[in-house]
Design a protein around this motif. Structure first.
Motif, PDB file in Angstrom:
ATOM      1  N   TYR A  94      54.960  56.327  64.851  1.00 29.49           N
ATOM      2  CA  TYR A  94      54.838  54.874  64.831  1.00 29.49           C
ATOM      3  C   TYR A  94      54.022  54.454  63.629  1.00 29.49           C
ATOM      4  CZ  TYR A  94      56.651  54.353  69.597  1.00 29.49           C
ATOM      5  OH  TYR A  94      57.453  54.342  70.711  1.00 29.49           O
ATOM      6  N   GLN A 102      66.208  59.571  67.679  1.00 24.56           N
ATOM      7  CA  GLN A 102      66.329  58.116  67.593  1.00 24.56           C
ATOM      8  C   GLN A 102      65.628  57.668  66.331  1.00 24.56           C
ATOM      9  OE1 GLN A 102      64.670  56.019  70.875  1.00 24.56           O
ATOM     10  NE2 GLN A 102      65.305  57.533  72.348  1.00 24.56           N
ATOM     11  N   ARG A 103      65.990  56.475  65.850  1.00 22.82           N
ATOM     12  CA  ARG A 103      65.363  55.930  64.661  1.00 22.82           C
ATOM     13  C   ARG A 103      65.183  54.437  64.802  1.00 22.82           C
ATOM     14  NH1 ARG A 103      64.768  58.134  59.544  1.00 22.82           N
ATOM     15  NH2 ARG A 103      64.232  56.597  57.970  1.00 22.82           N
ATOM     16  N   GLY A 104      64.064  53.932  64.353  1.00 18.69           N
ATOM     17  CA  GLY A 104      63.815  52.490  64.322  1.00 18.69           C
ATOM     18  C   GLY A 104      64.318  51.897  63.025  1.00 18.69           C
ATOM     19  N   TYR A 151      53.294  58.281  76.651  1.00 23.32           N
ATOM     20  CA  TYR A 151      53.010  59.112  75.487  1.00 23.32           C
ATOM     21  C   TYR A 151      51.527  59.465  75.439  1.00 23.32           C
ATOM     22  CZ  TYR A 151      57.419  57.749  73.190  1.00 23.32           C
ATOM     23  OH  TYR A 151      58.728  57.551  72.845  1.00 23.32           O
ATOM     24  N   LEU A 160      59.884  61.271  80.346  1.00 27.91           N
ATOM     25  CA  LEU A 160      58.655  60.528  80.088  1.00 27.91           C
ATOM     26  C   LEU A 160      58.187  59.851  81.358  1.00 27.91           C
ATOM     27  CD1 LEU A 160      56.724  59.583  77.852  1.00 27.91           C
ATOM     28  CD2 LEU A 160      58.183  57.600  77.574  1.00 27.91           C
ATOM     29  N   LEU A 192      50.775  56.643  63.553  1.00 24.92           N
ATOM     30  CA  LEU A 192      50.461  57.285  64.825  1.00 24.92           C
ATOM     31  C   LEU A 192      51.554  58.261  65.225  1.00 24.92           C
ATOM     32  CD1 LEU A 192      49.371  54.049  66.693  1.00 24.92           C
ATOM     33  CD2 LEU A 192      47.843  55.930  66.108  1.00 24.92           C
ATOM     34  N   PHE A 199      58.091  51.518  66.037  1.00 21.64           N
ATOM     35  CA  PHE A 199      58.755  52.818  66.170  1.00 21.64           C
ATOM     36  C   PHE A 199      59.461  53.198  64.876  1.00 21.64           C
ATOM     37  CE2 PHE A 199      60.778  56.278  68.203  1.00 21.64           C
ATOM     38  CZ  PHE A 199      62.123  56.256  67.906  1.00 21.64           C
ATOM     39  N   PRO A 205      52.173  48.915  67.464  1.00 21.58           N
ATOM     40  CA  PRO A 205      52.885  50.022  66.810  1.00 21.58           C
ATOM     41  C   PRO A 205      54.384  49.749  66.706  1.00 21.58           C
ATOM     42  CG  PRO A 205      51.384  50.827  68.515  1.00 21.58           C
ATOM     43  CD  PRO A 205      51.462  49.339  68.677  1.00 21.58           C
TER      44      PRO A 205
END
Lengths: 113, 110
Positions: free
Chosen positions: A35, A56-58, A102, A98, A90, A45, A43
């Protein structure tokens, strides 16, 4: 039991340079997420790695790339640094399922001048 | 687009003065909602996970509740050491991405 470890803690780079940030996840965790947190913001992503693949991708440009190693540790690479890349980066680790949130590291403070 | 909005942005309370922080969210299928505490210069620290409307979780002076559109973090008789930024995050069913709000900066005056 060590939590998430990030290095370095602080870093100053010049515009146009490249930087590599490192993360060791909490023992027993196999998924690492990165992040970016600008001052006064939540934060954002960047991406997540699981089984050495980007899962995954932001909404971040291709200048941001990463890697996960067989021991689950991870690196975040940023190329062609811009002033706007200055932020707290971060790393967060988790087990794939999950259920307990986190676990975050203390972050790397990147300043681009 | 999935979104998380926290209010107020900042809150100053006297020690012992109870209050609530709000987290409104829009997400197509909620897998979970998370609350974190973040101290200056540190990474967020996990507090709670809520999964379904009506669920409540408690820890010391903090209590988190969840409805279909929002979550509240209630703080009862706060102490100065409760001063921090409180972050809310949601995880969507469709892609498992976790999206954070901007946080509420809480300052408890002695």
């Amino acid at each position: 039991d060590a939590g998430v470890t990030q290095s370095p803690t602080h870093l100053i780079k010049t515009r146009g340079q490249q930087v590599t940030l490192r993360c060791s996840p909490k023992s027993g965790h196999d998924t690492v997420s990165w992040y970016q947190q600008a001052l006064g913001q939540g934060p954002q992503f960047i991406f997540q790695y699981y089984e050495e693949e980007e899962r995954q991708r932001g909404n971040f440009p291709d200048r941001f790339s990463g890697h996960q190693f067989p021991n689950y540790s991870s690196e975040l690479n940023v190329n062609a640094l811009l002033l706007g890349d200055s932020a707290l980066y971060l790393c967060a680790s988790s087990f794939v399922v999950l259920r307990h949130g986190y676990t975050f590291g203390s972050g790397t403070r990147l300043t681009v001048v | 687009e999935d979104q998380v909005t926290q209010s107020p942005e900042a809150l100053r309370l006297q020690e012992g003065e109870s209050s609530s922080l709000n987290c409104s969210y829009t997400v197509s299928g909620l897998r979970g909602l998370f609350w974190y505490r973040q101290d200056p210069g540190k990474g967020p620290e996990f507090l709670f996970t809520l999964y379904s409307a009506g669920e409540e979780k408690e820890k010391e002076r903090l209590k988190a509740t969840l409805t279909k559109k929002e979550s509240f973090l209630h703080i009862t008789a706060p102490k100065p050491e409760d001063s921090a930024t409180y972050l809310c995050a949601v995880q969507a069913e469709k892609d498992d991405k976790i999206i954070f709000g901007k946080g509420t900066r809480l300052h408890i005056l002695p």
